[in-house]
Write a protein that holds these residues in place. Sequence first.
Motif, PDB file in Angstrom:
ATOM      1  N   HIS A  96       0.846  -1.196   0.000  1.00  0.00           N
ATOM      2  CA  HIS A  96       0.000   0.000   0.000  1.00  0.00           C
ATOM      3  C   HIS A  96       0.880   1.244   0.000  1.00  0.00           C
ATOM      4  CE1 HIS A  96      -2.961   2.982   1.278  1.00  0.00           C
ATOM      5  NE2 HIS A  96      -3.866   2.119   0.826  1.00  0.00           N
TER       6      HIS A  96
ATOM      7  N   HIS B 182     -17.491   3.832  -1.103  1.00  0.00           N
ATOM      8  CA  HIS B 182     -16.368   4.717  -1.443  1.00  0.00           C
ATOM      9  C   HIS B 182     -16.805   5.781  -2.439  1.00  0.00           C
ATOM     10  CE1 HIS B 182     -12.349   6.119  -2.267  1.00  0.00           C
ATOM     11  NE2 HIS B 182     -12.502   5.831  -3.542  1.00  0.00           N
TER      12      HIS B 182
ATOM     13  N   LYS C  69     -12.353   5.228   2.708  1.00  0.00           N
ATOM     14  CA  LYS C  69     -11.155   5.731   2.032  1.00  0.00           C
ATOM     15  C   LYS C  69     -10.749   4.983   0.774  1.00  0.00           C
ATOM     16  CE  LYS C  69     -10.515   8.747   5.317  1.00  0.00           C
ATOM     17  NZ  LYS C  69     -10.802  10.139   5.119  1.00  0.00           N
ATOM     18  N   ASP C  70     -11.179   3.726   0.627  1.00  0.00           N
ATOM     19  CA  ASP C  70     -10.830   3.006  -0.590  1.00  0.00           C
ATOM     20  C   ASP C  70     -11.965   2.057  -0.966  1.00  0.00           C
ATOM     21  OD1 ASP C  70     -10.285   0.177   0.337  1.00  0.00           O
ATOM     22  OD2 ASP C  70      -8.825   1.226   1.567  1.00  0.00           O
TER      23      ASP C  70
END
Length: 86
Positions: free
Chosen positions: A7, A59, A67-68
Amino acid sequence: ELWMGTHHKAPGMVTVNGKKELLSKVIGAELPYLFKVLSVGKALSIQAHPDKKLAEQLHKDRPEVYKDPNHKPEMTYAVTKFEAMC
């Protein structure tokens, strides 16, 4: 806790021939998951995550909260004696 992955906010690093390199560079890819190792000395919090389809919609609708767009499946594997309540 020990988190390992590719990530962009916390990329894993590995040492190759004495030099630190990004895990993603060494394996030549991004991992579709975050590998997390926990040492359970006390009770852990309960977590609930949406499936992939719902995560994408949440999302899209509320990116400031979700956030994702990824789902977060979890698996537990005990390497020592372990008791859990499910």
